[in-house]
Design an enzyme around this catalytic site. Structure first.
Site, short mmCIF file in Angstrom:
data_model
loop_
_atom_site.label_atom_id
_atom_site.label_comp_id
_atom_site.label_asym_id
_atom_site.label_seq_id
_atom_site.Cartn_x
_atom_site.Cartn_y
_atom_site.Cartn_z
N LYS A 1 0.84 -1.20 0.00
CA LYS A 1 0.00 0.00 0.00
C LYS A 1 0.87 1.24 0.00
O LYS A 1 2.06 1.23 0.36
CB LYS A 1 -0.94 0.02 1.21
CG LYS A 1 -0.23 -0.06 2.59
CD LYS A 1 0.27 1.27 3.11
CE LYS A 1 1.03 1.14 4.42
NZ LYS A 1 1.69 2.41 4.83
N ASP B 1 -2.06 -2.17 9.68
CA ASP B 1 -2.13 -2.29 8.22
C ASP B 1 -2.63 -3.65 7.75
O ASP B 1 -2.96 -3.80 6.56
CB ASP B 1 -0.76 -2.03 7.60
CG ASP B 1 -0.31 -0.58 7.71
OD1 ASP B 1 -1.17 0.28 7.98
OD2 ASP B 1 0.90 -0.32 7.54
#
Length: 313
Positions: free
Chosen positions: A12, A146
């Site tokens: 990401k 995350d």
């Protein structure tokens, strides 16, 4: 017959990342816009006849420069993820876990979290433990903020410590050029530096991602979007690694619409107008400065199980 399940999870970038002051629990509240991009980690889970958990690196692990120093023991998130799933479900089977690492290590792109997400999905399928995506995300959140996003992918606003996710129905593609560093930055170290830099400043707790930034992203208006991209961690990463500022300036001089540190760095993300523009930026950075780059796009889906015939590419 020994069965193998391979799961693939995306890295990401944080297109927006505001960080509040340190909390009593030692964490920081954030307002983040996560974007899953087309740089992936694979984890293959193969059943064992005993209850051991063994980890290895696939030969195609392009993100690992020194294989001998890469941790394969209990400190690795794939071991923690498999162990947590066993303890949660009571299914004490053994597993061989082979990781294909492509996301820069300690680079601010959530590579370790992607490994954990892929492990949860692969082992859940291999062992037939039957947890749904939401249950896996709740488990994954205990390993890191995350991990749930790596499971879901796409784009999302993250609040709290980043694990309070609100999916963003983003259909517009954005293209990026990544500039990975030859070293990593410890996330706690970067947060610590940010706190020191802001010691005499009034810092408020962020409660939302800039609506104008979300609007520009949804519209696909890159000229509006570029100046709204922001990351509070950039100043701390630059304080720890000043050379990042030089590379950032080179990226913008090569035509990037905006250059920012992803997460806690040191990976730099350069926004391009489209895939062709990204290729032009890469050519200029390579020819004029010898800078190594990767070209990616987002958003992409979250963790998926690969077909049995698919090798780690």
């Amino acid at each position: 017959m020994i069965q193998t399940v391979t799961a693939r999870a995306p890295g990401k970038i944080n297109a927006y990342f505001r960080v509040g002051p340190p909390r009593e629990d030692g964490y920081h509240s954030v307002a983040s816009l996560y974007l899953a991009v087309s740089l992936y980690e694979d984890v293959s889970a193969t059943g064992r006849d005993d209850e051991e958990i063994h980890v290895s690196l696939h030969q195609n692990s392009t993100a690992v420069a020194d294989r001998d120093s890469f941790p394969l023991g209990p400190e690795n998130l794939v071991v923690k993820a498999a162990t947590m799933l066993r303890e949660h479900t009571g299914h004490y089977a053994g597993v061989d876990l082979c990781i294909t690492k492509r996301v820069p290590i300690a680079g601010g792109m959530g590579g370790g979290s992607a490994d954990a997400a892929a492990t949860l999905v692969a082992c859940n399928a291999l062992w037939g433990t039957g947890l749904n995506r939401e249950e896996l995300a709740r488990l994954g959140a205990r390993l890191g903020a995350d991990v749930p996003f790596a499971l879901y992918g796409g784009a999302a606003v993250g609040l709290g410590v980043g694990d309070d996710l609100a999916p963003l129905l983003l259909r517009t593609r954005t293209d990026w050029v990544l500039v990975p560093a030859s070293y990593g930055l410890s996330t706690p170290r970067v947060y610590g530096m940010l706190d020191r830099l802001r010691a005499n400043e009034s810092v408020t707790t962020p409660t939302e991602v800039d609506p104008a930034m979300i609007g520009a992203l949804l519209e696909g208006d890159l000229d509006k979007l570029a100046p709204l991209l922001a990351n509070d961690m950039t100043r701390a990463a630059l304080a720890l690694a000043p050379e990042l500022g030089v590379v950032r300036d080179l990226g913008e001089a090569a035509g990037a619409l905006h250059a920012l540190v992803s997460g806690s760095g040191p990976t730099l993300a350069l926004l391009a107008r489209n895939q062709e523009h990204g290729a032009q930026i890469i050519t200029q950075l390579s020819d004029e400065a010898g800078v190594a780059t990767l070209q990616v796009h987002g958003p992409v889906p979250g963790t998926v199980i690969l077909p049995a015939f698919t090798d780690s590419l």
